[in-house]
Write a protein that holds these residues in place. Structure first.
Motif, PDB file in Angstrom:
ATOM      1  N   GLN A   1      12.082  -2.367 -12.526  1.00 49.94           N
ATOM      2  CA  GLN A   1      11.267  -1.297 -12.436  1.00 49.94           C
ATOM      3  C   GLN A   1      10.214  -1.592 -11.304  1.00 49.94           C
ATOM      4  N   LEU A   2       9.556  -2.581 -11.692  1.00 52.85           N
ATOM      5  CA  LEU A   2       8.690  -3.447 -10.906  1.00 52.85           C
ATOM      6  C   LEU A   2       8.825  -3.570  -9.645  1.00 52.85           C
ATOM      7  N   GLU A   3      10.258  -4.050  -9.067  1.00 53.28           N
ATOM      8  CA  GLU A   3      10.786  -3.970  -7.872  1.00 53.28           C
ATOM      9  C   GLU A   3      10.824  -2.846  -7.366  1.00 53.28           C
ATOM     10  N   ASN A   4      11.383  -1.701  -7.938  1.00 51.68           N
ATOM     11  CA  ASN A   4      11.513  -0.285  -7.373  1.00 51.68           C
ATOM     12  C   ASN A   4       9.891   0.130  -7.194  1.00 51.68           C
ATOM     13  N   VAL A   5       8.996  -0.058  -7.604  1.00 51.75           N
ATOM     14  CA  VAL A   5       7.719   0.383  -7.626  1.00 51.75           C
ATOM     15  C   VAL A   5       7.160  -0.316  -6.215  1.00 51.75           C
ATOM     16  N   ILE A   6       7.141  -1.649  -6.111  1.00 57.35           N
ATOM     17  CA  ILE A   6       6.847  -2.250  -5.014  1.00 57.35           C
ATOM     18  C   ILE A   6       7.434  -2.001  -3.862  1.00 57.35           C
ATOM     19  N   GLU A   7       8.901  -1.503  -3.943  1.00 56.94           N
ATOM     20  CA  GLU A   7       9.654  -0.953  -2.618  1.00 56.94           C
ATOM     21  C   GLU A   7       9.060   0.111  -2.248  1.00 56.94           C
ATOM     22  N   ARG A   8       8.744   1.163  -3.169  1.00 59.13           N
ATOM     23  CA  ARG A   8       8.095   2.164  -2.773  1.00 59.13           C
ATOM     24  C   ARG A   8       6.981   2.169  -2.239  1.00 59.13           C
ATOM     25  N   SER A   9       6.101   1.392  -2.897  1.00 58.68           N
ATOM     26  CA  SER A   9       4.647   1.173  -2.221  1.00 58.68           C
ATOM     27  C   SER A   9       4.649   0.580  -0.579  1.00 58.68           C
ATOM     28  N   ILE A  10       5.422  -0.416  -0.270  1.00 58.99           N
ATOM     29  CA  ILE A  10       5.459  -0.902   0.913  1.00 58.99           C
ATOM     30  C   ILE A  10       5.982   0.193   1.747  1.00 58.99           C
ATOM     31  N   ASN A  11       6.876   1.004   1.419  1.00 57.95           N
ATOM     32  CA  ASN A  11       7.251   2.032   2.380  1.00 57.95           C
ATOM     33  C   ASN A  11       6.084   3.151   2.477  1.00 57.95           C
ATOM     34  N   LEU A  12       5.272   3.403   1.577  1.00 55.85           N
ATOM     35  CA  LEU A  12       4.184   4.143   1.786  1.00 55.85           C
ATOM     36  C   LEU A  12       2.951   3.721   2.651  1.00 55.85           C
ATOM     37  N   LEU A  13       3.120   2.362   3.050  1.00 60.91           N
ATOM     38  CA  LEU A  13       1.799   1.962   3.699  1.00 60.91           C
ATOM     39  C   LEU A  13       1.936   2.389   5.173  1.00 60.91           C
ATOM     40  N   ASP A  14       0.661   2.919   5.567  1.00 58.38           N
ATOM     41  CA  ASP A  14       0.592   3.390   6.884  1.00 58.38           C
ATOM     42  C   ASP A  14      -0.388   2.245   7.767  1.00 58.38           C
ATOM     43  N   THR A  15      -1.595   2.393   7.935  1.00 55.37           N
ATOM     44  CA  THR A  15      -2.452   1.430   8.546  1.00 55.37           C
ATOM     45  C   THR A  15      -2.855   0.535   7.638  1.00 55.37           C
ATOM     46  N   GLU A  16      -2.615   0.565   6.223  1.00 56.03           N
ATOM     47  CA  GLU A  16      -3.246  -0.213   5.288  1.00 56.03           C
ATOM     48  C   GLU A  16      -2.478  -1.469   5.427  1.00 56.03           C
ATOM     49  N   LEU A  17      -3.072  -2.558   5.064  1.00 54.17           N
ATOM     50  CA  LEU A  17      -2.424  -3.923   4.937  1.00 54.17           C
ATOM     51  C   LEU A  17      -2.071  -4.470   3.516  1.00 54.17           C
ATOM     52  N   LEU A  18      -2.858  -3.583   2.554  1.00 57.63           N
ATOM     53  CA  LEU A  18      -2.627  -3.984   1.231  1.00 57.63           C
ATOM     54  C   LEU A  18      -1.952  -2.864   0.603  1.00 57.63           C
TER      55      LEU A  18
END
Length: 451
Positions: free
Chosen positions: A362-379
């Motif tokens: 589940q943690l991997e799923n959340v991290i994958e979702r998060s990096i795909n939502l990155l726009d101009t942010e680096l974190l």
């Protein structure tokens, strides 16, 4: 023209080859009809090859005796690829033979591209087949510094050196298969096959043929050559019996016999095959509870449970969340070509405070979702996390307008509801997680109005 020349011309024309023969002086003695049509020349015989074929070097080959292969040549606005071979009889040069391999360079490029793609496809399938019989994870792949996790890993490293059966338990998503692969790669069987079997996915009627193989003609649709079963494929190595808790009782009897005798017999065969396989079983269910419910054989349980490794859930090793989240972020960023510099402190706090019913998966799923939502942010920021994770940390128990007992009851109620949801209403599991008796759990459920 003699009979030999007639036969050669027939052969050349039958295969529609573009072939020309010259003597030692470069005079054309023979040319296939296909070459004549390509050149638009009806009677080339008796002429010097340079008068018939533009940019040819065939007359030079007839003088030097040096073979030329894969030469690119301009002929009638076509870039052809040709081969030129000297004719040597009794040690003397008698002429040369020229043949067009490709009438157009583009055809060669297309064929070359097709061959390259076929080679890539073949390599892909080879890799897929190899990956089914190989373990890619090692103990270095297991990440975590928590005491509970390190205790399991240290025990597993010692267990890897032997041959005893191992039972790996733990909630879904805790990394049971990864640990099994690490054990295999840390053992003396590391260079032998690692075969994974999903016990829940094999239909009962196919269990014997899948696990033990079959001989030719064993049943309708059987391959003529027969087929090796999973145990035979894993011979000398390790077999992982995943989801062992979901195996029907009828299959368990057959499996137990193999584990006891260390020999199999293919379906439709009469030859006993000895096997040398280390067995690792994995499940997210309590086999002891299944034994009580008469859904799992007790004798099979003891055969599998020689060494027991229980992987802790992610909520039991919260101190590893930062390390795991960052490792998963790096892996996923490399996979999808996304640049990210890390997880922000604020987002990390939310991750640490979440319960993680799906654990590392589940943690991997959340991290994958998060990096795909990155726009101009680096974190990775809190806004990139799912609402349920952000809301969990935001829960506050306000006791300004209620006494301590009410606040404690409310908190206790939330915890019981959360664990019941995670265990899908299983009271036995819920009581064990809470560290209370089943009767004690029923009392709390009644007192808190959760019936």
């Amino acid at each position: 023209m003699n009979i030999d020349e007639e036969l050669l011309n027939f052969i050349f024309d039958s295969f529609e080859e573009c072939i020309v023969v010259v003597d030692e002086n470069g005079i054309v003695t023979m040319m296939s009809n296909g070459y004549k049509e390509f050149l638009g020349c009806i009677n080339p015989e008796g002429k010097h090859v340079t008068e018939v074929i533009p940019n040819t070097k065939l007359h030079i080959v007839a003088k030097t005796g040096l073979k030329e292969f894969g030469e690119i040549q301009e002929v009638n606005n076509h870039r052809i690829i040709s081969i030129r071979v000297p004719i040597v009889l009794d040690g003397k040069l008698k002429g040369a033979i020229g043949k067009i391999m490709f009438k157009d360079l583009n055809n060669f490029k297309i064929l070359s591209s097709k061959i390259t793609n076929l080679e890539k496809e073949l390599q892909y399938y080879k890799n897929e087949l190899d990956s089914e019989k190989k373990a890619k994870y090692t103990f270095n792949s297991l990440m975590g510094k928590s005491i509970k996790f390190q205790e399991v890993v240290n025990f597993a490293q010692r267990a890897a050196k032997g041959d005893s059966s191992i039972l790996i338990t733990g909630e879904s998503g805790t990394g049971k298969e990864l640990l099994a692969q690490a054990i295999h790669n840390g053992s003396k069987r590391a260079l032998k096959p690692f075969v994974k079997v999903n016990c829940a996915a094999i239909p009962a009627e196919l269990f014997e043929s899948e696990m033990f193989g079959y001989e030719e003609g064993a049943f309708t649709g059987a391959k003529k050559s027969g087929l090796k079963g999973k145990f035979e494929i894993a011979n000398g190595g390790t077999i992982l019996l995943d989801e062992i808790g979901d195996m029907p009782l009828s299959m368990q009897v057959k499996l137990l016999r193999v584990l006891q005798e260390r020999e199999i017999m293919r379906v439709g065969g009469n030859e006993v095959i000895n096997i040398n396989v280390r067995v690792i079983a994995a499940t997210n269910k309590s086999l002891q509870e299944l034994i009580e419910q008469e859904k799992f054989r007790e004798d099979l349980y003891y055969r599998l449970n020689v060494i027991h490794l229980k992987l802790p859930s992610l909520r039991e090793r919260a101190e590893d969340i930062e390390l795991l989240a960052d490792s998963l972020r790096v892996k996923l960023c490399n996979k999808y070509g996304i640049y990210s510099e890390g997880v922000s402190k604020e987002a990390l706090e939310y991750l640490k405070n979440y319960d993680w019913p799906g654990n590392i998966r589940q943690l991997e799923n959340v991290i994958e979702r998060s990096i795909n939502l990155l726009d101009t942010e680096l974190l990775i920021l809190p806004k990139h996390l799912p609402d349920k994770i952000v809301e969990t940390k935001g829960k506050k128990h306000n006791i300004d307008n209620s006494d301590l007992k009410e606040a404690v009851d409310e908190m206790e109620k939330e915890i019981i509801v959360s664990i019941l949801e995670k265990t899908k209403g299983n009271k036995n599991q819920t009581a064990k997680i809470l560290g209370i008796s089943r009767a004690g759990l029923y009392k709390k459920i009644k007192r808190l109005g959760l019936e």
